[in-house]
Design a protein around this motif. Structure first.
Motif, short mmCIF file in Angstrom:
data_model
loop_
_atom_site.label_atom_id
_atom_site.label_comp_id
_atom_site.label_asym_id
_atom_site.label_seq_id
_atom_site.Cartn_x
_atom_site.Cartn_y
_atom_site.Cartn_z
N UNK A 234 1.79 -15.40 0.93
CA UNK A 234 0.70 -14.67 0.29
C UNK A 234 0.50 -13.31 0.95
N UNK A 235 0.67 -13.26 2.27
CA UNK A 235 0.56 -11.97 2.95
C UNK A 235 1.61 -10.98 2.50
N UNK A 236 2.84 -11.46 2.33
CA UNK A 236 3.93 -10.59 1.89
C UNK A 236 3.79 -10.15 0.43
N UNK A 237 3.01 -10.90 -0.35
CA UNK A 237 2.81 -10.56 -1.76
C UNK A 237 1.61 -9.64 -1.98
N UNK A 238 0.92 -9.28 -0.92
CA UNK A 238 -0.28 -8.47 -1.04
C UNK A 238 0.06 -6.98 -1.00
N UNK A 239 -0.59 -6.20 -1.84
CA UNK A 239 -0.30 -4.77 -1.97
C UNK A 239 -0.77 -4.02 -0.73
N UNK A 240 0.09 -3.13 -0.20
CA UNK A 240 -0.24 -2.39 1.02
C UNK A 240 -0.39 -0.89 0.79
N UNK A 241 0.01 -0.40 -0.38
CA UNK A 241 -0.15 1.02 -0.68
C UNK A 241 -1.42 1.23 -1.50
N UNK A 242 -2.34 2.07 -1.06
CA UNK A 242 -3.55 2.31 -1.85
C UNK A 242 -3.24 3.16 -3.08
N UNK A 243 -3.95 2.89 -4.16
CA UNK A 243 -3.82 3.71 -5.36
C UNK A 243 -4.53 5.05 -5.14
N UNK A 244 -4.19 6.07 -5.93
CA UNK A 244 -4.91 7.34 -5.84
C UNK A 244 -6.41 7.12 -6.03
N UNK A 245 -7.18 7.62 -5.11
CA UNK A 245 -8.63 7.45 -5.19
C UNK A 245 -9.13 6.16 -4.56
N UNK A 246 -8.21 5.26 -4.22
CA UNK A 246 -8.60 4.00 -3.59
C UNK A 246 -8.70 4.21 -2.08
#
Length: 405
Positions: A234-246
């Motif tokens: 589950x850790x490896x499946x979690x998004x690590x790049x923020x979206x613009x404005x996030x």
């Protein structure tokens, strides 16, 4: 990159505090298990709680290694994903050194332990006991004694330990999976897919993620796979790049929320329940004569140190990887000694590999060997780091004097 470095600093600070709590918990367990109140410690660890119709009637000790460590592995998965995508390991040349060092630090102790303990009952899986470096313990020692070492030492040790833990997780999946239930494995896979889809759709509510995490953990348990693996997946499946404005990516938010719980509660509690080894004269007598204990001690102390430093030196000399900025080979040797601190995952490996061997004395002996070796590695590594710290400080003082002149 500034935000990534600040996250690294925060991670190291939290793990340092967690490492200190881990040491305290381990010391309490050892003192308690070897005190006149040892029976109360045994009763506590063997207290059975759970839900019968879900096949979750476990002792409190089992809950710490099957449940709480899943949270620890979830944080490790988040950190590993962040390091590979946006952190120090995103650069292939920088990533090469800790990766090959981690491989050397897994293969060499496994081979050495297998050779020393060949033919002993339980060693068909027990060779995996000395392969893991404890992140919290090693970082705590580095923080306490290596403050004058260049910051690149912390990045190298953290990256090495994270990759090392990933390899240990793979070994757990391969070695300690008995009868595999495909139906439950499909259920776990569906939960993982649901988690990945929810991340892709930018869903943020815990009302969805908490049930997915719990069901995937339970499904892996029912499938015959060690349930802590759900955490790292589950850790490896979690998004690590923020979206613009996030402001922050989900992985960063979850690290802020869960890492203090993992480092400050989950790992110390596991240490409390796993470190209570009776250190009577029999155990001390067998530590340096029994082949099982020697396999663990030599695998951790010699195998990890030689594997990490040897392959790092070879990779740098061959041009495969670059030496961390500001670090000499003697600094890297000191860090390699810290890599021989195999606490949390090594204790877990000992219980998984030897739990059904004989009357349980093999587990106690292996855990005692892990504890003694980890303390030896921490003391030896501390002495080396303090010495190297004085060398680096002297160099900085000389440069400061030259600038003043």
């Amino acid at each position: 990159m500034t935000q990534v470095r600040s996250e690294l600093t925060r991670y190291l600070r939290t793990e340092t505090v967690g490492g200190a709590l881990l040491l305290i918990a381990a010391a309490v367990a050892l003192l308690w298990a070897n005190s006149p109140w040892a029976d109360s410690y045994l009763r506590m660890t063997e207290t059975v709680v759970g839900i019968q119709h879900l096949h979750l009637e476990w002792t409190l000790a089992d809950w710490t290694k099957n449940g709480l460590l899943a949270i620890f592995f979830f944080v490790a998965g988040l950190e590993l994903k962040r390091e590979f995508v946006v952190g120090e390991l995103a650069d292939r040349r920088r990533a090469a050194l800790p990766i090959v060092a981690a491989v050397g630090g897994v293969v060499t102790p496994a081979l050495l332990a297998s050779a020393v303990g060949f033919g002993i009952p339980g060693m068909e899986r027990g060779w995996a006991i000395p392969v893991a470096t404890d992140i919290a313990f090693a970082l705590a020692v580095l923080a306490m004694t290596g403050s004058r070492i260049p910051a690149s030492a912390r990045v190298f040790l953290l990256s090495l330990a994270v990759v090392d833990d990933l390899l240990a997780i793979v070994l757990i999946a391969v070695l300690f999976t008995a009868a595999l239930s495909l139906l439950w494995l499909l259920a776990a896979t569906a939960c993982f897919g649901g988690w990945a889809l929810a991340q892709h759709k930018r869903i943020s509510t815990p009302v969805l993620y908490v049930p997915l995490a719990l069901v995937s953990w339970y499904a892996l348990h029912e499938a015959g796979i060690h349930p802590t693996l759900a955490g790292v997946v589950l850790g490896l499946l979690t998004r690590v790049r923020p979206d613009p404005g996030e402001r922050q990516a989900p992985a960063t938010r979850l690290e802020h929320l869960i890492q203090p719980i993992s480092a400050g509660l989950c790992v110390p509690l596991f240490a409390l329940f796993a470190s209570g080894v009776p250190l009577d004269t029999r155990v001390f007598g067998e530590l340096f004569t029994d082949r099982l204990a020697l396999a663990v001690i030599l695998g951790l102390l010699l195998g990890k140190t030689a594997g990490i430093f040897g392959i790092s030196w070879a990779a740098i000399r061959l041009g495969i990887a670059k030496r961390p900025m500001g670090l000499g080979y003697r600094d890297m040797f000191a860090l390699s000694v810290l890599g021989a601190i195999g606490f949390t995952v090594s204790l877990l490996m000992a219980e998984l590999a030897l739990g059904d061997v004989g009357d349980g004395s093999a587990v106690e002996l292996a855990k005692a060997a892990v504890l003694v070796t980890s303390m030896t590695a921490s003391l030896a590594g501390s002495a080396l780091l303090l010495r190297r710290g004085r060398v680096h400080q002297a160099r900085r003082d000389r440069r400061a004097l030259q600038r003043e002149e």
